[in-house]
Design a protein around this motif. Sequence first.
Motif, PDB file in Angstrom:
ATOM      1  N   PHE A  30       0.802  -1.215   0.000  1.00 41.13           N
ATOM      2  CA  PHE A  30       0.000   0.000   0.000  1.00 41.13           C
ATOM      3  C   PHE A  30       0.842   1.276   0.000  1.00 41.13           C
ATOM      4  CE2 PHE A  30      -3.885  -2.113   2.197  1.00 41.13           C
ATOM      5  CZ  PHE A  30      -4.181  -2.752   1.001  1.00 41.13           C
ATOM      6  N   TYR A  31       2.057   1.210   0.555  1.00 42.22           N
ATOM      7  CA  TYR A  31       2.824   2.448   0.708  1.00 42.22           C
ATOM      8  C   TYR A  31       3.092   3.162  -0.611  1.00 42.22           C
ATOM      9  CZ  TYR A  31       6.459   5.789   1.679  1.00 42.22           C
ATOM     10  OH  TYR A  31       7.176   6.947   1.739  1.00 42.22           O
ATOM     11  N   PRO A  32       3.546   2.462  -1.684  1.00 40.83           N
ATOM     12  CA  PRO A  32       3.770   3.189  -2.952  1.00 40.83           C
ATOM     13  C   PRO A  32       2.500   3.858  -3.476  1.00 40.83           C
ATOM     14  CG  PRO A  32       4.810   1.027  -3.011  1.00 40.83           C
ATOM     15  CD  PRO A  32       3.937   1.057  -1.803  1.00 40.83           C
TER      16      PRO A  32
ATOM     17  N   ASN B  46       0.622  12.246  -2.155  1.00 36.98           N
ATOM     18  CA  ASN B  46       1.389  13.421  -1.727  1.00 36.98           C
ATOM     19  C   ASN B  46       0.735  14.116  -0.528  1.00 36.98           C
ATOM     20  OD1 ASN B  46       3.396  13.241  -3.766  1.00 36.98           O
ATOM     21  ND2 ASN B  46       1.973  14.156  -5.249  1.00 36.98           N
ATOM     22  N   SER B  47       0.279  13.296   0.409  1.00 31.20           N
ATOM     23  CA  SER B  47      -0.448  13.833   1.564  1.00 31.20           C
ATOM     24  C   SER B  47       0.460  14.206   2.721  1.00 31.20           C
ATOM     25  CB  SER B  47      -1.471  12.807   2.047  1.00 31.20           C
ATOM     26  OG  SER B  47      -0.814  11.621   2.478  1.00 31.20           O
ATOM     27  N   GLY B  48       1.694  13.663   2.724  1.00 27.06           N
ATOM     28  CA  GLY B  48       2.596  13.896   3.845  1.00 27.06           C
ATOM     29  C   GLY B  48       2.406  12.904   4.975  1.00 27.06           C
ATOM     30  N   VAL B  49       1.367  12.088   4.888  1.00 27.57           N
ATOM     31  CA  VAL B  49       1.116  11.061   5.921  1.00 27.57           C
ATOM     32  C   VAL B  49       1.004   9.697   5.242  1.00 27.57           C
ATOM     33  CG1 VAL B  49       0.054  12.551   7.644  1.00 27.57           C
ATOM     34  CG2 VAL B  49      -1.352  11.630   5.795  1.00 27.57           C
ATOM     35  N   ASP B  50       1.905   9.457   4.290  1.00 28.58           N
ATOM     36  CA  ASP B  50       1.844   8.234   3.487  1.00 28.58           C
ATOM     37  C   ASP B  50       1.957   6.980   4.346  1.00 28.58           C
ATOM     38  OD1 ASP B  50       1.998  10.175   1.529  1.00 28.58           O
ATOM     39  OD2 ASP B  50       4.162   9.922   1.269  1.00 28.58           O
ATOM     40  N   ILE B  51       2.922   6.989   5.287  1.00 30.80           N
ATOM     41  CA  ILE B  51       3.131   5.810   6.140  1.00 30.80           C
ATOM     42  C   ILE B  51       1.917   5.559   7.017  1.00 30.80           C
ATOM     43  CG2 ILE B  51       4.551   4.851   7.989  1.00 30.80           C
ATOM     44  CD1 ILE B  51       6.926   6.310   6.831  1.00 30.80           C
ATOM     45  N   LEU B  52       1.329   6.643   7.555  1.00 30.87           N
ATOM     46  CA  LEU B  52       0.150   6.503   8.408  1.00 30.87           C
ATOM     47  C   LEU B  52      -1.016   5.899   7.629  1.00 30.87           C
ATOM     48  CD1 LEU B  52      -1.268   7.056  11.112  1.00 30.87           C
ATOM     49  CD2 LEU B  52      -1.831   9.334  10.246  1.00 30.87           C
ATOM     50  N   VAL B  53      -1.249   6.405   6.425  1.00 31.91           N
ATOM     51  CA  VAL B  53      -2.371   5.916   5.614  1.00 31.91           C
ATOM     52  C   VAL B  53      -2.186   4.447   5.269  1.00 31.91           C
ATOM     53  CG1 VAL B  53      -3.513   6.110   3.367  1.00 31.91           C
ATOM     54  CG2 VAL B  53      -2.932   8.174   4.651  1.00 31.91           C
ATOM     55  N   SER B  54      -1.006   4.094   4.781  1.00 32.80           N
ATOM     56  CA  SER B  54      -0.764   2.705   4.396  1.00 32.80           C
ATOM     57  C   SER B  54      -0.783   1.784   5.612  1.00 32.80           C
ATOM     58  CB  SER B  54       0.574   2.576   3.658  1.00 32.80           C
ATOM     59  OG  SER B  54       1.647   3.067   4.451  1.00 32.80           O
ATOM     60  N   GLY B  55      -0.243   2.253   6.738  1.00 33.83           N
ATOM     61  CA  GLY B  55      -0.222   1.433   7.952  1.00 33.83           C
ATOM     62  C   GLY B  55      -1.606   1.178   8.514  1.00 33.83           C
ATOM     63  N   VAL B  56      -2.442   2.222   8.578  1.00 36.59           N
ATOM     64  CA  VAL B  56      -3.803   2.064   9.100  1.00 36.59           C
ATOM     65  C   VAL B  56      -4.618   1.151   8.189  1.00 36.59           C
ATOM     66  CG1 VAL B  56      -5.977   3.269   9.530  1.00 36.59           C
ATOM     67  CG2 VAL B  56      -3.832   4.247  10.347  1.00 36.59           C
ATOM     68  N   ALA B  57      -4.489   1.340   6.876  1.00 35.62           N
ATOM     69  CA  ALA B  57      -5.247   0.506   5.938  1.00 35.62           C
ATOM     70  C   ALA B  57      -4.827  -0.964   6.045  1.00 35.62           C
ATOM     71  CB  ALA B  57      -5.041   1.014   4.512  1.00 35.62           C
ATOM     72  N   ALA B  58      -3.507  -1.203   6.045  1.00 30.72           N
ATOM     73  CA  ALA B  58      -3.014  -2.577   6.121  1.00 30.72           C
ATOM     74  C   ALA B  58      -3.378  -3.223   7.455  1.00 30.72           C
ATOM     75  CB  ALA B  58      -1.499  -2.594   5.924  1.00 30.72           C
ATOM     76  N   GLY B  59      -3.201  -2.486   8.548  1.00 31.71           N
ATOM     77  CA  GLY B  59      -3.513  -3.026   9.865  1.00 31.71           C
ATOM     78  C   GLY B  59      -4.991  -3.329  10.035  1.00 31.71           C
TER      79      GLY B  59
END
Length: 245
Positions: free
Chosen positions: A211-213, A219-232
């Motif tokens: 999900f991270y790529p 270009n939200s600046g919270v890419d890791i947060l978005v991908s982490g919450v979605a995956a988790g």
Amino acid sequence: MTLPPLDSQQWNGAIRAFGWGLRATSATILSMVLFVTFIGIGALAHDTHFSMLWAILSTVLVWAGPAQIILVTTLGSGQTIVQSAIAVTMSAIRLFPMVVAVMPLLRTPATKRRQLVLVAHFTAVTLWVECYRFLPHVPRERRIAFVHGLGTGLITIGLVATIIGYLLAANLSQTFGAAVLLLTPLAFLFSTARNSRELADVLALALGLVFYPVAALLNSGVDILVSGVAAGTIAFGVHKWRQRT
């Protein structure tokens, strides 16, 4: 390093458990990664014209490599203390789930909140990863003392490396500094993969990498947060579904 059996007399007393935690820092590759990383942080503090005492205090009080980098770079670029504090606080929020995850491994019915204050401060990615590896082999009533020893050992390594990096800053190239800072996320990625034994853990890690790529394209600046919450969230849903079937 092999820890004593759970019923061994070597766990008698909090001081012994503290000593085993201290010794455990020599049994993990993350200690070496931590050492090299904080050499880079010490060098960065020197190049940004902060004093060695300031660099040492930042390691002791902040105790999070990314947050320290944010602190050094924001203050070094002329930002106010309030702006820097907000930026560091936002970075530190990522550690909150780690603290929440570690506490149930340590608590007993007799545990008082004040006994967990130092553990909460020590809890960064390194200690969080190592707790899942070591604590199942530590008697529950000795786990707080063990983590105190483990955290003390890790922060001592960080302090020594900070001082060395600060003193060697004139001889370190920018390429080397960037390379050592990159070691940290790579080491944590491999350590997390090694400690992922449940399907939910493996699924969360794999989906996060996928999900991270995609999240980065926002270009939200919270890419890791978005991908982490979605995956988790997906991994948690799959885990619950498997429990019901």
